[in-house]
Design a protein around this motif. Structure first.
Motif, PDB file in Angstrom:
ATOM      1  N   GLY A  54      -6.858 -13.842 -12.682  1.00 15.50           N
ATOM      2  CA  GLY A  54      -6.811 -12.434 -12.325  1.00 15.50           C
ATOM      3  C   GLY A  54      -6.951 -12.123 -10.855  1.00 15.50           C
ATOM      4  O   GLY A  54      -7.113 -10.956 -10.490  1.00 15.50           O
ATOM      5  N   VAL A  55      -6.885 -13.123  -9.987  1.00 12.60           N
ATOM      6  CA  VAL A  55      -7.012 -12.912  -8.539  1.00 12.60           C
ATOM      7  C   VAL A  55      -5.804 -13.538  -7.847  1.00 12.60           C
ATOM      8  O   VAL A  55      -5.508 -14.718  -8.048  1.00 12.60           O
ATOM      9  CB  VAL A  55      -8.314 -13.525  -7.989  1.00 12.60           C
ATOM     10  CG1 VAL A  55      -8.400 -13.327  -6.474  1.00 12.60           C
ATOM     11  CG2 VAL A  55      -9.522 -12.903  -8.673  1.00 12.60           C
ATOM     12  N   THR A  56      -5.113 -12.753  -7.027  1.00 11.53           N
ATOM     13  CA  THR A  56      -3.883 -13.214  -6.372  1.00 11.53           C
ATOM     14  C   THR A  56      -4.159 -13.726  -4.964  1.00 11.53           C
ATOM     15  O   THR A  56      -4.912 -13.124  -4.203  1.00 11.53           O
ATOM     16  CB  THR A  56      -2.862 -12.069  -6.297  1.00 11.53           C
ATOM     17  OG1 THR A  56      -2.530 -11.643  -7.625  1.00 11.53           O
ATOM     18  CG2 THR A  56      -1.581 -12.518  -5.601  1.00 11.53           C
ATOM     19  N   LYS A  57      -3.502 -14.860  -4.647  1.00 10.94           N
ATOM     20  CA  LYS A  57      -3.570 -15.431  -3.306  1.00 10.94           C
ATOM     21  C   LYS A  57      -2.156 -15.725  -2.825  1.00 10.94           C
ATOM     22  O   LYS A  57      -1.309 -16.162  -3.609  1.00 10.94           O
ATOM     23  CB  LYS A  57      -4.364 -16.751  -3.300  1.00 10.94           C
ATOM     24  CG  LYS A  57      -5.821 -16.626  -3.641  1.00 10.94           C
ATOM     25  CD  LYS A  57      -6.497 -18.002  -3.596  1.00 10.94           C
ATOM     26  CE  LYS A  57      -7.985 -17.893  -3.923  1.00 10.94           C
ATOM     27  NZ  LYS A  57      -8.640 -19.230  -3.895  1.00 10.94           N
ATOM     28  N   GLY A  58      -1.922 -15.526  -1.538  1.00 12.04           N
ATOM     29  CA  GLY A  58      -0.677 -15.959  -0.949  1.00 12.04           C
ATOM     30  C   GLY A  58      -0.840 -17.378  -0.436  1.00 12.04           C
ATOM     31  O   GLY A  58      -1.882 -17.722   0.119  1.00 12.04           O
ATOM     32  N   VAL A  59       0.165 -18.215  -0.642  1.00 15.05           N
ATOM     33  CA  VAL A  59       0.094 -19.593  -0.165  1.00 15.05           C
ATOM     34  C   VAL A  59       1.352 -19.908   0.626  1.00 15.05           C
ATOM     35  O   VAL A  59       2.426 -19.344   0.387  1.00 15.05           O
ATOM     36  CB  VAL A  59      -0.079 -20.606  -1.315  1.00 15.05           C
ATOM     37  CG1 VAL A  59      -1.350 -20.346  -2.075  1.00 15.05           C
ATOM     38  CG2 VAL A  59       1.108 -20.585  -2.261  1.00 15.05           C
ATOM     39  N   GLY A  60       1.197 -20.825   1.572  1.00 12.42           N
ATOM     40  CA  GLY A  60       2.296 -21.232   2.424  1.00 12.42           C
ATOM     41  C   GLY A  60       2.682 -22.669   2.205  1.00 12.42           C
ATOM     42  O   GLY A  60       2.246 -23.314   1.239  1.00 12.42           O
ATOM     43  N   ARG A 200      -8.960  -0.055  -9.864  1.00  6.78           N
ATOM     44  CA  ARG A 200      -9.310  -0.122  -8.441  1.00  6.78           C
ATOM     45  C   ARG A 200      -9.559  -1.577  -8.021  1.00  6.78           C
ATOM     46  O   ARG A 200      -9.076  -2.036  -6.986  1.00  6.78           O
ATOM     47  CB  ARG A 200     -10.546   0.718  -8.159  1.00  6.78           C
ATOM     48  CG  ARG A 200     -10.924   0.767  -6.669  1.00  6.78           C
ATOM     49  CD  ARG A 200     -12.260   1.445  -6.438  1.00  6.78           C
ATOM     50  NE  ARG A 200     -12.273   2.805  -6.954  1.00  6.78           N
ATOM     51  CZ  ARG A 200     -13.084   3.244  -7.904  1.00  6.78           C
ATOM     52  NH1 ARG A 200     -13.970   2.409  -8.452  1.00  6.78           N
ATOM     53  NH2 ARG A 200     -13.037   4.498  -8.299  1.00  6.78           N
ATOM     54  N   VAL A 201     -10.305  -2.295  -8.853  1.00 11.59           N
ATOM     55  CA  VAL A 201     -10.586  -3.700  -8.554  1.00 11.59           C
ATOM     56  C   VAL A 201      -9.296  -4.521  -8.598  1.00 11.59           C
ATOM     57  O   VAL A 201      -9.054  -5.377  -7.741  1.00 11.59           O
ATOM     58  CB  VAL A 201     -11.615  -4.264  -9.554  1.00 11.59           C
ATOM     59  CG1 VAL A 201     -11.737  -5.778  -9.418  1.00 11.59           C
ATOM     60  CG2 VAL A 201     -12.979  -3.614  -9.330  1.00 11.59           C
ATOM     61  N   SER A 202      -8.460  -4.252  -9.593  1.00 10.33           N
ATOM     62  CA  SER A 202      -7.208  -4.987  -9.723  1.00 10.33           C
ATOM     63  C   SER A 202      -6.311  -4.755  -8.512  1.00 10.33           C
ATOM     64  O   SER A 202      -5.713  -5.709  -7.981  1.00 10.33           O
ATOM     65  CB  SER A 202      -6.474  -4.560 -11.001  1.00 10.33           C
ATOM     66  OG  SER A 202      -5.267  -5.269 -11.137  1.00 10.33           O
ATOM     67  N   ARG A 203      -6.218  -3.525  -8.055  1.00  7.91           N
ATOM     68  CA  ARG A 203      -5.382  -3.247  -6.876  1.00  7.91           C
ATOM     69  C   ARG A 203      -5.931  -3.943  -5.642  1.00  7.91           C
ATOM     70  O   ARG A 203      -5.165  -4.439  -4.811  1.00  7.91           O
ATOM     71  CB  ARG A 203      -5.297  -1.742  -6.634  1.00  7.91           C
ATOM     72  CG  ARG A 203      -4.369  -1.005  -7.585  1.00  7.91           C
ATOM     73  CD  ARG A 203      -4.059   0.392  -7.093  1.00  7.91           C
ATOM     74  NE  ARG A 203      -3.141   1.080  -7.987  1.00  7.91           N
ATOM     75  CZ  ARG A 203      -3.506   1.880  -8.968  1.00  7.91           C
ATOM     76  NH1 ARG A 203      -4.797   2.098  -9.193  1.00  7.91           N
ATOM     77  NH2 ARG A 203      -2.604   2.466  -9.726  1.00  7.91           N
ATOM     78  N   ALA A 204      -7.239  -3.996  -5.523  1.00  6.58           N
ATOM     79  CA  ALA A 204      -7.842  -4.640  -4.355  1.00  6.58           C
ATOM     80  C   ALA A 204      -7.565  -6.137  -4.329  1.00  6.58           C
ATOM     81  O   ALA A 204      -7.350  -6.717  -3.266  1.00  6.58           O
ATOM     82  CB  ALA A 204      -9.351  -4.383  -4.350  1.00  6.58           C
ATOM     83  N   LEU A 205      -7.538  -6.766  -5.505  1.00  8.90           N
ATOM     84  CA  LEU A 205      -7.382  -8.217  -5.563  1.00  8.90           C
ATOM     85  C   LEU A 205      -5.947  -8.672  -5.828  1.00  8.90           C
ATOM     86  O   LEU A 205      -5.618  -9.840  -5.603  1.00  8.90           O
ATOM     87  CB  LEU A 205      -8.296  -8.797  -6.644  1.00  8.90           C
ATOM     88  CG  LEU A 205      -9.801  -8.658  -6.389  1.00  8.90           C
ATOM     89  CD1 LEU A 205     -10.591  -9.257  -7.534  1.00  8.90           C
ATOM     90  CD2 LEU A 205     -10.203  -9.313  -5.078  1.00  8.90           C
ATOM     91  N   ASN A 206      -5.109  -7.742  -6.313  1.00  3.84           N
ATOM     92  CA  ASN A 206      -3.751  -8.140  -6.701  1.00  3.84           C
ATOM     93  C   ASN A 206      -2.649  -7.217  -6.191  1.00  3.84           C
ATOM     94  O   ASN A 206      -1.473  -7.480  -6.424  1.00  3.84           O
ATOM     95  CB  ASN A 206      -3.649  -8.212  -8.232  1.00  3.84           C
ATOM     96  CG  ASN A 206      -4.623  -9.186  -8.838  1.00  3.84           C
ATOM     97  OD1 ASN A 206      -4.544 -10.378  -8.601  1.00  3.84           O
ATOM     98  ND2 ASN A 206      -5.574  -8.679  -9.612  1.00  3.84           N
ATOM     99  N   HIS A 207      -3.026  -6.105  -5.569  1.00  4.87           N
ATOM    100  CA  HIS A 207      -2.046  -5.117  -5.100  1.00  4.87           C
ATOM    101  C   HIS A 207      -1.226  -4.535  -6.249  1.00  4.87           C
ATOM    102  O   HIS A 207      -0.069  -4.162  -6.064  1.00  4.87           O
ATOM    103  CB  HIS A 207      -1.135  -5.708  -4.027  1.00  4.87           C
ATOM    104  CG  HIS A 207      -1.873  -6.262  -2.842  1.00  4.87           C
ATOM    105  ND1 HIS A 207      -2.542  -5.452  -1.946  1.00  4.87           N
ATOM    106  CD2 HIS A 207      -2.060  -7.533  -2.435  1.00  4.87           C
ATOM    107  CE1 HIS A 207      -3.108  -6.209  -1.024  1.00  4.87           C
ATOM    108  NE2 HIS A 207      -2.847  -7.474  -1.302  1.00  4.87           N
ATOM    109  N   LYS A 208      -1.816  -4.501  -7.418  1.00  6.83           N
ATOM    110  CA  LYS A 208      -1.189  -3.849  -8.561  1.00  6.83           C
ATOM    111  C   LYS A 208      -2.288  -3.432  -9.530  1.00  6.83           C
ATOM    112  O   LYS A 208      -3.375  -4.024  -9.558  1.00  6.83           O
ATOM    113  CB  LYS A 208      -0.174  -4.748  -9.243  1.00  6.83           C
ATOM    114  CG  LYS A 208      -0.735  -6.036  -9.820  1.00  6.83           C
ATOM    115  CD  LYS A 208       0.353  -6.903 -10.445  1.00  6.83           C
ATOM    116  CE  LYS A 208       1.341  -7.397  -9.426  1.00  6.83           C
ATOM    117  NZ  LYS A 208       2.312  -8.365  -9.995  1.00  6.83           N
ATOM    118  N   SER A 209      -2.011  -2.405 -10.314  1.00  8.50           N
ATOM    119  CA  SER A 209      -3.029  -1.884 -11.221  1.00  8.50           C
ATOM    120  C   SER A 209      -3.199  -2.789 -12.431  1.00  8.50           C
ATOM    121  O   SER A 209      -2.346  -3.633 -12.735  1.00  8.50           O
ATOM    122  CB  SER A 209      -2.632  -0.480 -11.691  1.00  8.50           C
ATOM    123  OG  SER A 209      -1.515  -0.553 -12.558  1.00  8.50           O
ATOM    124  N   ALA A 210      -4.297  -2.582 -13.144  1.00  8.32           N
ATOM    125  CA  ALA A 210      -4.534  -3.333 -14.374  1.00  8.32           C
ATOM    126  C   ALA A 210      -3.454  -3.021 -15.409  1.00  8.32           C
ATOM    127  O   ALA A 210      -3.035  -3.890 -16.167  1.00  8.32           O
ATOM    128  CB  ALA A 210      -5.923  -3.016 -14.922  1.00  8.32           C
TER     129      ALA A 210
END
Length: 282
Positions: A54-60, A200-210
């Motif tokens: 449930g937490v999004t990260k960008g990777v290179g 709110r938490v989902s948008r903060a961690l994933n840039h999208k709503s639950a």
């Protein structure tokens, strides 16, 4: 000449290239958590977004990602990204790590070492050589040992924030119940929070709503069922908890710009690469 001690009747390691021309949508190589397999993702070029628990990260480039079979995840790969995606069946004779981790490999020599192991797995997967299945397992085992030596204790004892814990709980409940037709408010109630707080938490961690995450999870499963089953659209709609086939079709069409039937027909003629490849695991 065949050697009985090399024979292995069941394949336990599956490889999918990330090069746009050969991306795979097969169930074994799904880039998500829905096939009960452990996942290794080696991004050698380009960028990706990865949602784990449930937490999004960008990777290179030159990033190694590992996700156990029981952890919900999503991989979104850019059109110009290259690398390899390896799925490992739980029946494989490999001692896989229990925790997921994302590890950027900065040293050029270490990048080459990892690439060597990955290339060996790919080479076996694309050959018809006797004993390739146990050889693939052996190379995966060596790769895991090698990467754990590199990471040391860097992947242990990572502390979760309250927001991360909430999203982990949400993603795991969603994984169990995405096909029940439950609403956002019902998920929030199960977590003991308000829908506003959860989104709110989902948008903060994933840039999208639950709500978006719920919807995307259901649509991802719909795409897989359309591609890899003979179920009728109305049966898929019912299996995924929709109130009616018409509502399912409207939602599918609004998000993918194709009806479910058209999506199935177009993919049957071969994968389309006009959009980024997306795989759901929530």
């Amino acid at each position: 000449m065949t050697h009985s001690h090399l024979m292995q009747s069941e394949q336990t390691v599956f490889v999918s290239a990330l090069a746009p021309s050969v991306r795979s949508f097969t169930p074994e190589s799904r880039m998500d958590g829905q096939n009960g397999m452990h996942k290794i993702f080696w991004l050698s070029k380009g960028n990706a977004r990865i949602m784990i628990d449930g937490v999004t990260k960008g990777v290179g480039p030159n990033t190694f990602v590992y996700v156990p079979s029981n952890v919900p995840h999503v991989f979104e790969v850019g059109a110009n990204s290259y690398g390899s995606f390896i799925s490992i069946d739980q029946k494989a004779k490999i001692n896989m790590p229990k925790h997921s981790f994302v590890f950027p490999v900065l040293n050029i020599m270490k990048q080459s070492e990892i690439t060597k192991y990955v290339d060996s797995i790919v080479s076996e997967a694309t050959s018809d050589t006797e004993g390739r299945f146990p050889a693939m397992e052996a190379y995966v085992n060596l790769l895991i040992v090698h990467i754990l030596r590199l990471t040391g204790d860097k992947i242990e004892n990572i502390k979760e924030t309250a927001s991360q814990k909430l999203m982990r709980r949400f993603s795991r409940i969603l994984e169990r119940q995405y096909n029940t037709g439950r609403s956002l408010s019902e998920y929030a109630d199960a977590l003991g929070v308000t829908t506003t707080h959860l989104s709110r938490v989902s948008r903060a961690l994933n840039h999208k709503s639950a709500g978006q995450i719920i919807q995307e999870r259901v649509l991802s499963e719909a795409m897989q069922l359309l591609l890899h089953s003979n179920l009728k659209v109305q049966d898929i709609s019912k299996q995924l908890g929709f109130s009616s086939p018409a509502y399912f079709t409207r939602l599918f069409n609004s998000k993918l710009h194709q009806t479910p039937k058209d999506y199935r027909k177009s993919r049957a003629r071969g994968p389309e690469e006009t959009q980024r490849i997306r795989a759901r695991g929530l």
